[in-house]
Design a protein around this motif. Structure first.
Motif, PDB file in Angstrom:
ATOM      1  N   LEU A  28       0.806  -1.223   0.000  1.00 43.35           N
ATOM      2  CA  LEU A  28       0.000   0.000   0.000  1.00 43.35           C
ATOM      3  C   LEU A  28       0.842   1.277   0.000  1.00 43.35           C
ATOM      4  N   LEU A  29       2.153   1.149  -0.073  1.00 40.97           N
ATOM      5  CA  LEU A  29       3.010   2.329  -0.072  1.00 40.97           C
ATOM      6  C   LEU A  29       3.162   2.895  -1.476  1.00 40.97           C
ATOM      7  N   TYR A  30       3.356   4.191  -1.528  1.00 40.14           N
ATOM      8  CA  TYR A  30       3.546   4.874  -2.806  1.00 40.14           C
ATOM      9  C   TYR A  30       5.034   4.896  -3.122  1.00 40.14           C
ATOM     10  N   MET A  31       5.478   3.899  -3.875  1.00 34.29           N
ATOM     11  CA  MET A  31       6.909   3.631  -3.990  1.00 34.29           C
ATOM     12  C   MET A  31       7.765   4.747  -4.590  1.00 34.29           C
ATOM     13  N   PRO A  32       7.326   5.500  -5.596  1.00 41.25           N
ATOM     14  CA  PRO A  32       8.218   6.544  -6.128  1.00 41.25           C
ATOM     15  C   PRO A  32       8.686   7.532  -5.070  1.00 41.25           C
ATOM     16  N   ASN A  33       7.869   7.812  -4.070  1.00 41.92           N
ATOM     17  CA  ASN A  33       8.271   8.728  -3.010  1.00 41.92           C
ATOM     18  C   ASN A  33       8.846   8.007  -1.804  1.00 41.92           C
ATOM     19  N   GLU A  34       8.567   6.733  -1.676  1.00 42.26           N
ATOM     20  CA  GLU A  34       9.001   6.005  -0.493  1.00 42.26           C
ATOM     21  C   GLU A  34      10.484   5.667  -0.510  1.00 42.26           C
ATOM     22  N   TYR A  35      11.050   5.373  -1.675  1.00 42.43           N
ATOM     23  CA  TYR A  35      12.478   5.072  -1.650  1.00 42.43           C
ATOM     24  C   TYR A  35      13.234   5.690  -2.815  1.00 42.43           C
ATOM     25  N   PRO A  36      13.258   7.021  -2.861  1.00 39.98           N
ATOM     26  CA  PRO A  36      14.023   7.680  -3.923  1.00 39.98           C
ATOM     27  C   PRO A  36      15.523   7.460  -3.818  1.00 39.98           C
ATOM     28  N   LYS A  37      16.022   7.136  -2.624  1.00 42.03           N
ATOM     29  CA  LYS A  37      17.462   7.005  -2.412  1.00 42.03           C
ATOM     30  C   LYS A  37      17.950   5.566  -2.529  1.00 42.03           C
ATOM     31  N   ASP A  38      17.133   4.621  -2.065  1.00 44.66           N
ATOM     32  CA  ASP A  38      17.603   3.242  -1.944  1.00 44.66           C
ATOM     33  C   ASP A  38      16.461   2.292  -2.268  1.00 44.66           C
ATOM     34  N   PRO A  39      16.538   1.562  -3.386  1.00 45.74           N
ATOM     35  CA  PRO A  39      15.448   0.671  -3.790  1.00 45.74           C
ATOM     36  C   PRO A  39      15.242  -0.508  -2.852  1.00 45.74           C
ATOM     37  N   ASN A  40      16.134  -0.702  -1.906  1.00 43.45           N
ATOM     38  CA  ASN A  40      15.989  -1.808  -0.965  1.00 43.45           C
ATOM     39  C   ASN A  40      15.308  -1.401   0.334  1.00 43.45           C
ATOM     40  N   ARG A  41      14.912  -0.119   0.438  1.00 42.57           N
ATOM     41  CA  ARG A  41      14.315   0.367   1.679  1.00 42.57           C
ATOM     42  C   ARG A  41      13.080   1.190   1.377  1.00 42.57           C
ATOM     43  N   THR A  42      12.242   1.371   2.410  1.00 43.03           N
ATOM     44  CA  THR A  42      11.173   2.359   2.364  1.00 43.03           C
ATOM     45  C   THR A  42      11.329   3.263   3.572  1.00 43.03           C
TER      46      THR A  42
END
Length: 482
Positions: A80-94
């Motif tokens: 349910l997270l909005y991924m483009p804003n959730e992990y702009p720095k690291d694709p392995n984290r939110t």
């Protein structure tokens, strides 16, 4: 309290199932129901997630049917997270996360964690061979590592006899007990020296006020503070450090945030007020929540103002600290920063910039301008709320963007005027005037010189691994609705 009441009105008016009906939620999806309703009410990007829309489900049964498709509440949460804003720095984290043990989460916010006490940074071999090592950049006082003689600057190339790689570094250092194999630096291509130390995790509370010194350099009396977490449990210690600076009549102040990933917005406001003092009552920072919260909330309730008093309460409303802030009334402050300086660290820098001259030494900060709250499964999502469920799941979703008085923040981080990174071959002693970054900052204060020959970051350190990445509160910034 006014903000809490406003938000509760919002929750009760917008959540599909009312509190009186919540008891009818099927037991097997109790936690999933909590996850969806909490995110629907508070998540900063709620309007950008179709499955969190207020119109997504026509009735309770449609919602329950949807939730039943997720056996694991964590899977539902992250879906349910909005991924483009959730992990702009690291694709392995939110930036948002969920835990099944909120006791451990609460302890982490207070600076108490299961740890060996080592803080580590990962680096590639300088010769390009693909080799990998970690170095100790800090050791928590009172930890097993501290007791057994682990010190800043030690180089590690193996754990339990296994050679470190980028792929296994997290796993090897996550065990409850392990043996480290030390090495000599050898120009960035470490060679094992045969020394081993066996370490065990234990519950350790870290005082984030790591080092305080007063350094005399010619006509300058410089206060130095290494501060590693914005933890309100230690606000009294922080204020005491500023009392010492004040009584020492310091002319300049260096705040070392190079290892500080963030923490409490309230404590950040206190720190800003300690540095200054001439702006009491003026706007330090302001919060922007999702459109549903903003629509029903008085904007004056979403601001943090400079203050002359620390007033901390526990979750039951009892006062635990009430004292006057020791303010320095400075017009200039120097920060030592790194790419591990994030969230509340960046908030202090950003919020002071409109008021005083803020100078930075180090490398570009992380860039995180959003904050979270802890949601519990009770009728009002509070730890002390009615009908708190017996399970220990809790969520830490991003709920706000934070800005300075001019409506500014720095999503890409702040770039120092003096660029300089740490060198694992020459780390120095924290707080010692000859420690390279502190020495360079003192030079900046006394001469104004900004130039430095080169940044080692571009030749050795990109990208890097940090042991703090496995912590539940890594680079977090949070507010508390008490």
């Amino acid at each position: 309290m006014k903000l809490l009441k406003t938000l509760l009105i919002l929750l009760f008016s917008l959540v599909i199932v009312s509190c009186s009906e919540k008891d009818d939620t099927p037991k097997e999806i109790e936690v999933q129901d909590f996850v969806w309703k909490g995110l629907n009410a508070y998540y900063l990007w709620q309007d950008l997630v179709p499955d969190l829309s207020d119109r997504r489900f026509g009735n309770d049964q449609e919602l329950y049917s949807y939730l039943s498709g997720y056996d694991n509440p964590a899977n539902l949460f992250y879906s349910l997270l909005y991924m483009p804003n959730e992990y702009p720095k690291d694709p392995n984290r939110t930036y948002s996360w969920i835990v099944d043990d909120y006791i451990a989460l609460e302890r982490a916010f207070e600076g108490t964690r299961e740890t060996t006490g080592m803080k580590l940074e990962g680096v590639d071999f300088a010769d390009g061979s693909g080799g990998y090592y970690v170095y100790v950049y800090d050791v928590v006082k009172g930890s097993d590592a501290d007791t057994k003689g682990v010190t800043r600057g030690m180089i590690i190339t193996e754990v339990n006899g296994t050679t470190l790689t980028r792929a296994n570094v997290n796993t090897l250092f996550s065990a409850n007990s392990f043996t480290i194999h030390l090495a000599d630096y050898n120009g960035g291509n470490p060679t094992t020296n045969g020394t081993t130390i066996t370490l065990t995790r234990s519950l350790v509370t870290e005082n984030p006020v790591k080092v305080t010194n007063v350094i005399t350099q010619g006509s300058n009396t410089i206060g130095y503070l290494m501060y590693n977490q914005f933890a309100d449990e230690f606000d009294g210690n922080l204020n005491a450090a500023f009392a010492n600076f004040k009584s020492s009549n310091i002319t300049d102040l260096i705040i070392d945030l190079r290892y500080n990933g963030g923490g409490s917005v309230q404590t950040a406001t206190y720190l800003g007020s300690m540095v200054t003092g001439q702006f009491t009552g003026e706007l330090f920072s302001k919060q922007v929540w999702n459109h549903k919260v903003m629509a029903v909330t008085d904007p004056n309730l979403l601001v943090n103002n400079f203050t002359n008093r620390i007033l901390n309460k526990d979750r039951n409303g009892n006062i635990v600290l009430d004292e006057t802030i020791n303010s320095l009334n400075l017009n200039t402050v120097y920060f030592i920063v790194s790419d591990d300086s994030a969230s509340a660290s960046e908030l202090v820098i950003n919020s002071l910039k409109p008021y005083i001259d803020v100078k930075l030494v180090g490398i570009q900060t992380y860039g995180k301008h959003v904050g979270s709250i802890t949601l519990y499964d009770s009728d009002n999502f509070r730890r002390t709320g009615p009908n708190l469920k017996s399970h220990t799941w809790a969520m830490q979703p991003i709920v706000l963007e934070i800005q300075n008085k001019n409506g500014e923040n720095a999503p890409e981080g702040f770039i120092p005027e003096v660029i300089m990174d740490e060198d694992p071959g020459n780390l120095g002693v924290l707080g010692d005037p000859t420690e390279p970054l502190l020495e360079r900052t003192i030079q900046y204060i006394t001469t104004g010189a900004k130039r430095i020959p080169f940044s080692r970051k571009t030749t050795q350190f990109s990208p890097s691994w940090n042991s703090n990445m496995i912590l539940p509160d890594y680079n977090n910034m949070y507010v508390e609705l008490k």
